[in-house]
Motif scaffolding. Structure first.
Motif, PDB file in Angstrom:
ATOM      1  N   VAL A 145      -4.190   5.548  -4.170  1.00  0.00           N
ATOM      2  CA  VAL A 145      -4.936   4.720  -3.212  1.00  0.00           C
ATOM      3  C   VAL A 145      -6.163   5.497  -2.714  1.00  0.00           C
ATOM      4  O   VAL A 145      -7.264   4.942  -2.613  1.00  0.00           O
ATOM      5  CB  VAL A 145      -4.034   4.274  -2.035  1.00  0.00           C
ATOM      6  CG1 VAL A 145      -4.827   3.530  -0.979  1.00  0.00           C
ATOM      7  CG2 VAL A 145      -2.891   3.398  -2.544  1.00  0.00           C
ATOM      8  N   SER A 146      -6.002   6.786  -2.451  1.00  0.00           N
ATOM      9  CA  SER A 146      -7.151   7.602  -2.038  1.00  0.00           C
ATOM     10  C   SER A 146      -8.184   7.697  -3.153  1.00  0.00           C
ATOM     11  O   SER A 146      -9.391   7.695  -2.891  1.00  0.00           O
ATOM     12  CB  SER A 146      -6.692   9.017  -1.652  1.00  0.00           C
ATOM     13  OG  SER A 146      -5.767   8.961  -0.607  1.00  0.00           O
ATOM     14  N   LYS A 196     -11.802   2.430 -13.097  1.00  0.00           N
ATOM     15  CA  LYS A 196     -11.432   1.097 -12.609  1.00  0.00           C
ATOM     16  C   LYS A 196     -10.373   0.485 -13.532  1.00  0.00           C
ATOM     17  O   LYS A 196      -9.484  -0.220 -13.074  1.00  0.00           O
ATOM     18  CB  LYS A 196     -12.674   0.210 -12.540  1.00  0.00           C
ATOM     19  CG  LYS A 196     -13.610   0.609 -11.405  1.00  0.00           C
ATOM     20  CD  LYS A 196     -14.849  -0.257 -11.360  1.00  0.00           C
ATOM     21  CE  LYS A 196     -15.714   0.102 -10.161  1.00  0.00           C
ATOM     22  NZ  LYS A 196     -17.009  -0.616 -10.154  1.00  0.00           N
ATOM     23  N   VAL A 250     -14.521   3.234  -4.622  1.00  0.00           N
ATOM     24  CA  VAL A 250     -15.202   2.195  -3.837  1.00  0.00           C
ATOM     25  C   VAL A 250     -16.304   2.826  -2.968  1.00  0.00           C
ATOM     26  O   VAL A 250     -17.450   2.382  -2.984  1.00  0.00           O
ATOM     27  CB  VAL A 250     -14.189   1.429  -2.957  1.00  0.00           C
ATOM     28  CG1 VAL A 250     -14.894   0.490  -1.996  1.00  0.00           C
ATOM     29  CG2 VAL A 250     -13.206   0.662  -3.836  1.00  0.00           C
ATOM     30  N   ASP A 251     -15.967   3.887  -2.236  1.00  0.00           N
ATOM     31  CA  ASP A 251     -16.920   4.499  -1.300  1.00  0.00           C
ATOM     32  C   ASP A 251     -18.164   5.042  -2.007  1.00  0.00           C
ATOM     33  O   ASP A 251     -19.269   4.930  -1.495  1.00  0.00           O
ATOM     34  CB  ASP A 251     -16.251   5.650  -0.521  1.00  0.00           C
ATOM     35  CG  ASP A 251     -15.224   5.133   0.475  1.00  0.00           C
ATOM     36  OD1 ASP A 251     -15.194   3.909   0.717  1.00  0.00           O
ATOM     37  OD2 ASP A 251     -14.446   5.953   1.000  1.00  0.00           O
ATOM     38  N   ARG A 306       0.839   4.034  -2.883  1.00  0.00           N
ATOM     39  CA  ARG A 306       0.499   5.407  -2.506  1.00  0.00           C
ATOM     40  C   ARG A 306       1.462   6.442  -3.080  1.00  0.00           C
ATOM     41  O   ARG A 306       1.159   7.620  -3.131  1.00  0.00           O
ATOM     42  CB  ARG A 306       0.484   5.534  -0.971  1.00  0.00           C
ATOM     43  CG  ARG A 306      -0.870   5.999  -0.427  1.00  0.00           C
ATOM     44  CD  ARG A 306      -0.784   6.255   1.058  1.00  0.00           C
ATOM     45  NE  ARG A 306      -0.557   5.025   1.793  1.00  0.00           N
ATOM     46  CZ  ARG A 306      -1.519   4.190   2.151  1.00  0.00           C
ATOM     47  NH1 ARG A 306      -2.775   4.474   1.864  1.00  0.00           N
ATOM     48  NH2 ARG A 306      -1.250   3.089   2.808  1.00  0.00           N
ATOM     49  N   ALA A 315      -8.719   5.381  -5.414  1.00  0.00           N
ATOM     50  CA  ALA A 315      -9.370   4.065  -5.448  1.00  0.00           C
ATOM     51  C   ALA A 315     -10.436   3.985  -4.349  1.00  0.00           C
ATOM     52  O   ALA A 315     -11.530   3.455  -4.573  1.00  0.00           O
ATOM     53  CB  ALA A 315      -8.336   2.966  -5.274  1.00  0.00           C
ATOM     54  N   LYS A 316     -10.120   4.539  -3.175  1.00  0.00           N
ATOM     55  CA  LYS A 316     -11.078   4.506  -2.076  1.00  0.00           C
ATOM     56  C   LYS A 316     -12.323   5.304  -2.422  1.00  0.00           C
ATOM     57  O   LYS A 316     -13.443   4.928  -2.070  1.00  0.00           O
ATOM     58  CB  LYS A 316     -10.443   5.039  -0.797  1.00  0.00           C
ATOM     59  CG  LYS A 316      -9.523   4.007  -0.173  1.00  0.00           C
ATOM     60  CD  LYS A 316      -9.051   4.392   1.217  1.00  0.00           C
ATOM     61  CE  LYS A 316      -8.205   3.263   1.794  1.00  0.00           C
ATOM     62  NZ  LYS A 316      -7.002   3.732   2.476  1.00  0.00           N
ATOM     63  N   LYS A 317     -12.162   6.422  -3.116  1.00  0.00           N
ATOM     64  CA  LYS A 317     -13.321   7.218  -3.536  1.00  0.00           C
ATOM     65  C   LYS A 317     -14.213   6.416  -4.484  1.00  0.00           C
ATOM     66  O   LYS A 317     -15.430   6.432  -4.372  1.00  0.00           O
ATOM     67  CB  LYS A 317     -12.863   8.506  -4.238  1.00  0.00           C
ATOM     68  CG  LYS A 317     -12.490   9.613  -3.287  1.00  0.00           C
ATOM     69  CD  LYS A 317     -12.400  10.942  -4.019  1.00  0.00           C
ATOM     70  CE  LYS A 317     -12.274  12.077  -2.994  1.00  0.00           C
ATOM     71  NZ  LYS A 317     -12.370  13.397  -3.595  1.00  0.00           N
ATOM     72  N   ALA A 358       0.836  -1.199   0.000  1.00  0.00           N
ATOM     73  CA  ALA A 358       0.000   0.000   0.000  1.00  0.00           C
ATOM     74  C   ALA A 358       0.877   1.258   0.000  1.00  0.00           C
ATOM     75  O   ALA A 358       0.598   2.212  -0.730  1.00  0.00           O
ATOM     76  CB  ALA A 358      -0.935  -0.007   1.210  1.00  0.00           C
TER      77      ALA A 358
END
Ligand code: ADP
Length: 209
Positions: free
Chosen positions: A164-165, A197, A171-172, A76, A167-169, A72
């Motif tokens: 990574v942030s 994606k 997903v969220d 990042r 990617a989190k957006k 990770a």
């Protein structure tokens, strides 16, 4: 003669530090039955990779970083600006029909809607267009402005954000794509790329060799 090869020895050192840390280099060496100087390269690698922490007069402690968190950390380091792809854009007055054609021609899953200066107005997903298509209206006549998700409800990212942030957006918010934008002084968002994606999958494939 040393029988342990380097990676085995590194693993062994980690086990010892996990169990007995904080522990001095001398103690690790004696537990492994090797000399302190023979251990030095391994300890350097383990410390520099963040697996071990070396504290003066305290000794070595386990830094709690497993392979997953190291990966990770590595990921990042990539920014949105470095990995972004070219966005496919249409204008607000584009018909739903033409937007569907654009989806095929540009071979994308999401279209970004921009004004004449390239400022972000909306997002069109596959299902936004499918919904309009099965709704029975005249696709040649309805502009995409009617069906798009529009500002200020858009989730965006800036180029200096880490991937990574981003990617989190994705997903969220349960979305497929993020417009990469640069904000002007008036608060308008210029579209300069996209993170999807596919972009993230490509990055994963690339860094894994
Ligand atoms: P699909 O609708 O094909 O499953 P998405 O999951 O990307 O594709 O989109 C779901 C919904 O979220 C759609 O209505 C779409 O307009 C909206 N959407 C897509 N991307 C964004 C974004 N970056 N910000 C806000 N809304 C978005």
């Amino acid at each position: 003669m040393e029988k342990i090869n380097l990676s085995q020895r590194q693993k062994k050192i980690l086990e010892i530090v996990k169990e007995f840390g904080p522990i001095s280099g001398e103690e690790i060496a004696s537990r492994l039955n090797v000399s302190r100087s023979a251990l030095r390269p391994c300890l350097t690698v383990l410390t520099m990779s963040g697996l071990l922490e070396a504290r003066p007069r305290v000794g070595y402690t386990y830094a709690g970083k497993n392979a997953q968190s190291l990966f990770a950390d590595y990921l990042r380091r990539f920014t949105v600006g470095e990995v972004k792809a070219v966005p496919a854009v249409v204008r607000e007055e584009t018909s739903v029909y033409d937007a569907i054609v654009a989806l095929f021609v540009e071979d994308v899953g999401t279209l970004f809607v921009v004004d004449e200066e390239g400022f972000l107005q909306g997002v069109l997903s596959r299902k936004d267009l499918l919904k309009a298509a099965i709704g029975g209206s005249d696709l040649l006549r309805i502009p995409v402005a009617v069906i798009m998700t529009r500002m200020p409800h858009l989730v965006t990212v800036e180029p200096d954000l880490d991937v990574v942030s981003a990617a989190k957006k994705i997903v969220d918010y349960q979305i497929d794509a993020l417009p990469v934008v640069r904000e002007t002084e008036e608060g308008k968002l210029k579209v300069i790329g996209k993170i999807t994606k596919t972009t993230l999958a490509r990055l994963l494939a690339e860094v894994s060799g």
